[in-house]
Design a protein around this motif. Structure first.
Motif, PDB file in Angstrom:
ATOM      1  N   LEU A  77      48.844  40.657  33.742  1.00 27.61           N
ATOM      2  CA  LEU A  77      48.296  42.009  33.871  1.00 27.61           C
ATOM      3  C   LEU A  77      47.098  42.030  34.820  1.00 27.61           C
ATOM      4  CD1 LEU A  77      48.593  43.194  30.163  1.00 27.61           C
ATOM      5  CD2 LEU A  77      49.849  44.091  32.134  1.00 27.61           C
ATOM      6  N   ALA A  78      46.240  41.013  34.719  1.00 22.48           N
ATOM      7  CA  ALA A  78      45.077  40.960  35.608  1.00 22.48           C
ATOM      8  C   ALA A  78      45.539  40.844  37.056  1.00 22.48           C
ATOM      9  CB  ALA A  78      44.175  39.791  35.227  1.00 22.48           C
ATOM     10  N   GLY A 103      45.088  42.687  41.704  1.00 25.67           N
ATOM     11  CA  GLY A 103      45.604  42.140  42.949  1.00 25.67           C
ATOM     12  C   GLY A 103      45.542  40.635  42.922  1.00 25.67           C
ATOM     13  N   ARG A 104      46.329  40.009  43.819  1.00 27.83           N
ATOM     14  CA  ARG A 104      46.419  38.559  43.859  1.00 27.83           C
ATOM     15  C   ARG A 104      45.055  37.948  44.142  1.00 27.83           C
ATOM     16  NH1 ARG A 104      50.029  36.601  49.014  1.00 27.83           N
ATOM     17  NH2 ARG A 104      50.595  34.686  47.996  1.00 27.83           N
ATOM     18  N   GLY A 105      44.679  36.924  43.394  1.00 26.69           N
ATOM     19  CA  GLY A 105      43.390  36.290  43.668  1.00 26.69           C
ATOM     20  C   GLY A 105      42.948  35.409  42.516  1.00 26.69           C
ATOM     21  N   PHE A 106      42.040  34.491  42.825  1.00 30.98           N
ATOM     22  CA  PHE A 106      41.541  33.586  41.780  1.00 30.98           C
ATOM     23  C   PHE A 106      40.780  34.357  40.714  1.00 30.98           C
ATOM     24  CE2 PHE A 106      41.891  30.553  45.338  1.00 30.98           C
ATOM     25  CZ  PHE A 106      42.784  29.690  44.741  1.00 30.98           C
ATOM     26  N   ASP A 107      40.063  35.420  41.182  1.00 29.60           N
ATOM     27  CA  ASP A 107      39.294  36.190  40.205  1.00 29.60           C
ATOM     28  C   ASP A 107      40.216  36.786  39.146  1.00 29.60           C
ATOM     29  OD1 ASP A 107      40.435  37.739  42.135  1.00 29.60           O
ATOM     30  OD2 ASP A 107      38.819  39.237  42.208  1.00 29.60           O
ATOM     31  N   ALA A 108      41.408  37.225  39.578  1.00 29.18           N
ATOM     32  CA  ALA A 108      42.357  37.793  38.621  1.00 29.18           C
ATOM     33  C   ALA A 108      42.827  36.720  37.641  1.00 29.18           C
ATOM     34  CB  ALA A 108      43.550  38.396  39.353  1.00 29.18           C
ATOM     35  N   LEU A 109      43.092  35.515  38.151  1.00 26.21           N
ATOM     36  CA  LEU A 109      43.560  34.438  37.264  1.00 26.21           C
ATOM     37  C   LEU A 109      42.487  34.088  36.238  1.00 26.21           C
ATOM     38  CD1 LEU A 109      45.399  31.970  39.670  1.00 26.21           C
ATOM     39  CD2 LEU A 109      46.262  33.996  38.514  1.00 26.21           C
ATOM     40  N   ILE A 110      41.249  33.976  36.717  1.00 28.40           N
ATOM     41  CA  ILE A 110      40.168  33.605  35.795  1.00 28.40           C
ATOM     42  C   ILE A 110      39.912  34.723  34.792  1.00 28.40           C
ATOM     43  CG2 ILE A 110      37.697  33.101  35.661  1.00 28.40           C
ATOM     44  CD1 ILE A 110      38.073  31.726  38.474  1.00 28.40           C
ATOM     45  N   ALA A 111      39.829  35.951  35.284  1.00 26.50           N
ATOM     46  CA  ALA A 111      39.583  37.087  34.389  1.00 26.50           C
ATOM     47  C   ALA A 111      40.712  37.211  33.371  1.00 26.50           C
ATOM     48  CB  ALA A 111      39.449  38.378  35.197  1.00 26.50           C
ATOM     49  N   GLY A 112      41.947  37.045  33.829  1.00 31.97           N
ATOM     50  CA  GLY A 112      43.096  37.152  32.927  1.00 31.97           C
ATOM     51  C   GLY A 112      43.073  36.088  31.856  1.00 31.97           C
ATOM     52  N   THR A 161      53.798  46.515  30.131  1.00 31.19           N
ATOM     53  CA  THR A 161      54.178  45.103  30.104  1.00 31.19           C
ATOM     54  C   THR A 161      55.475  44.809  30.851  1.00 31.19           C
ATOM     55  OG1 THR A 161      55.467  45.408  28.087  1.00 31.19           O
ATOM     56  CG2 THR A 161      53.138  44.863  27.814  1.00 31.19           C
ATOM     57  N   GLY A 162      56.122  45.854  31.392  1.00 32.91           N
ATOM     58  CA  GLY A 162      57.399  45.615  32.050  1.00 32.91           C
ATOM     59  C   GLY A 162      58.552  45.478  31.073  1.00 32.91           C
ATOM     60  N   GLY A 163      58.276  45.662  29.787  1.00 34.21           N
ATOM     61  CA  GLY A 163      59.338  45.626  28.775  1.00 34.21           C
ATOM     62  C   GLY A 163      60.096  44.311  28.761  1.00 34.21           C
TER      63      GLY A 163
END
Lengths: 353, 255
Positions: A83-84, A89-98, A147-149
């Protein structure tokens, strides 16, 4: 030094040490030893499931609590990253935040379930976790807008972690040094870190109390341990571990869906891996997950070979029909429980019973 | 005004229509060893359970130094200074002798929620645990798994765990039951030593009259859940009510 890294919890068996070293080296050099997409994928799954199963062992093996919600926490971590990545958007920040958000949600959920239901009998907790996990799985597959079901979510991870990114022009030992390789080592070191943390937790004063509660909760309480807090604490740590493993899994697959993380089948697999490896040992998770994931991925191939080799004989090719691999996995499981009731690790350590 | 170390007031518990403990009011001052006697089914162990918290009373109160504790959970009562050794051996069976004692001392040291240090690195706790084992003569069995220990040694460990807890109120439930004649004196001597400490009190459920005679400062007698006699050993033992309620019955049944 090694003793300190392993928190003083040595394998205590020569064969076990050897097996663990082989698994460690095999996974550490998997991209070079077993080239190919499929074997790398298997190696990554082994890493992730070792961490996932070890986090479950903390609950089942050390504290003596049966939970059916472990896949829920696994899923929470995985969906967190997905979801993050979709929204930030694609990025390390999204991975860490998620990952952090997933771990936090898992911890809160575990705390709520624990404080409400761990006061009473352990069987009640098992039932509650089953109910909550089922509800969450249904919720995730129905809320398709978020969630895309059933289809789940595909998302992009940073280019630095994909095969599109080349780090060296020439292959090393026949292996391309690219982002995919880097991503594998994220799985490897992420899982290794989780395992070392779990080893420390189970050998800490806290971990000893968990074992005391498993052994005799009545006495543990009489000497002054408030068991509901210890059980809830164990449940929270275990949930956070599962969530982080789930985040790693989502990053590896670049996809998350109910079938890959939330399904009850995975819950059963986790249980089997803990029991096969040996409950209450952490190392059991390493061995159980390795055996199980390899069997899951390669038993069918082995059976194709066996079926071909026996094709001229009656009946045998039918028994070895690759479609029956689950039957064989079942037989392997029954045999292992029968002959190693304390798991592979218990057997190798030469424990009684 | 100073409160007695432990007191129960009209302490009662009913199971259905059966009154297991019937309005027992009793005061246990510091520095005293009280033996609790009575025939089987008199309510001795139930009375213990009410004090240490395994059972919640139907009515009445339990007070430690004047503070009401009868609604507190077991672990909180342990923190207030109630320590209990059990009649049926009640240990951590698959851990070592040392680990059993270590866990108690760790609880006392409030290190239970320490997550990231190694348990074996806490030198003081380790040494204290070894000291307790030495005192009860179990140091040689230190690394034995408890379930492999002979019954007499398990009883000794049971007492060792209570001593390790170092409570204000020691509660022993037939501490020497099942011990051989040469093991029992070790445990009795340990209990005797506790009497020297004027800040603590000892409650002892015991059947053996010779043990009671040597140890007890005072005897209380329970019968059908009620307190029927209370006083110094020689007076209580010779009183007619005890002869009738306890001795008469004890003679009647075969152990």
């Amino acid at each position: 030094m090694l003793k300190h890294i392993l928190s003083g919890d040595m394998p205590r068996s020569k064969i076990l040490s050897l097996v663990l070293v082989v698994i460690f080296l095999g996974l550490a050099f998997a991209p070079f030893l077993f080239p190919g997409t499929r074997s790398l994928d298997t190696a990554a799954r082994i890493c992730i499931f070792i961490a996932l199963v070890a986090s479950y062992d903390l609950l089942l093996g050390y504290t003596g609590i049966v939970s059916f919600a472990h896949t829920m926490f696994f899923g929470v971590g995985a969906y967190g990253v997905a979801l993050a990545s979709v929204h930030m958007g694609r990025g390390f920040d999204a991975l860490i935040a998620g990952t952090l958000a997933g771990a936090l949600v898992a911890a809160i959920l575990a705390a709520i379930i624990g404080l409400f239901s761990l006061r009473v009998r352990a069987i009640f907790f098992a039932m509650i976790t089953l109910a909550v996990a089922t509800a969450v799985a249904v919720l995730f597959s129905q809320m398709s807008g978020i969630t895309g079901g059933e289809d789940g979510l595909n998302f992009k991870i940073p280019r630095a972690q994909t095969s599109a990114q080349k780090y060296l022009a020439d292959p090393v030992l026949g292996v391309k040094i690219n982002g995919k390789l880097l991503n594998y080592y994220l799985m490897f070191f992420g899982s290794l870190a989780l395992i070392l943390v779990f080893l420390r937790v189970v050998n800490s004063p806290f971990g000893r109390v968990l074992q005391a509660i498993r052994e005799n909760e009545f006495r543990a309480e009489a000497v002054g341990y408030k068991i509901v807090f210890f059980r809830t604490g164990a449940s929270i740590i275990s949930a956070v571990g599962a969530a982080v493993a789930g985040s790693l899994y989502a990053i590896w697959l670049r996809y998350v869906g109910p079938d890959t993380t939330l399904s009850f089948e995975i819950m059963i697999d986790i249980l089997l891996m803990v029991v096969i490896g040996g409950m209450g040992t952490i190392y059991g998770a390493v061995i159980g997950a390795t055996i199980f994931v390899i069997a899951q991925n390669y038993l069918q191939n082995l059976m194709v070979v066996a079926a071909d080799a026996t094709s001229s004989l009656p009946l045998l090719p039918l028994i070895f029909n690759p479609d029956r691999w689950l039957l064989w996995l079942g037989i392997l499981f029954v045999l292992s429980v029968y002959f190693f009731p304390k798991g592979v690790v218990g057997r190798l350590r030469g424990e009684r019973k | 005004m100073s409160h007695p170390l432990l007191a129960t007031k009209d302490l009662t518990v009913r199971f259905g229509g059966h009154v297991a403990v019937d309005a027992i009011s009793c005061v246990f001052p510091a520095g005293e060893l009280t033996a609790i006697v009575g025939p089987n089914g008199a309510g001795k162990t139930t009375y213990f359970n009410l004090i240490s918290g395994q059972i919640t009373p139907t009515a009445g109160s339990v007070q430690v130094a004047g503070e009401e504790i009868s609604r507190l959970p077991v672990a909180r009562r342990a923190e207030r200074g109630i320590g209990r050794a059990f009649q049926l051996t009640n240990l951590f069976p698959n851990l070592t002798v040392f680990e059993n004692v270590r866990l108690v001392i760790q609880s006392k040291a409030k290190k239970g929620f320490d997550l990231f240090s190694m348990a074996d690195d806490h030198v003081q706790i380790r040494e204290d645990a070894d000291q307790v084992l030495q005192n009860v003569n179990l140091l040689a069995q230190r690394d034995t798994i408890v379930s492999a220990l002979p019954h007499g040694d398990q009883r000794k460990l049971e007492v060792a765990m209570l001593i390790a807890l170092d409570p204000l109120i020691y509660m022993f439930d037939e501490p020497t039951a099942g011990m051989s004649a040469d093991e029992a004196p070790v445990v009795l001597e340990l209990i005797e030593q506790l009497k020297n400490d004027q800040t603590k009190c000892v409650l002892l459920v015991e059947h053996k009259m010779d043990v009671i005679r040597t140890l007890a400062d005072r005897i209380i007698v329970l019968h059908n859940g009620a307190l029927v006699a209370d006083g110094d050993p020689s007076t209580v033992m010779s009183s007619s009510i005890v002869q009738e309620a306890y001795m008469g019955k004890a003679l009647g049944h075969v152990e």
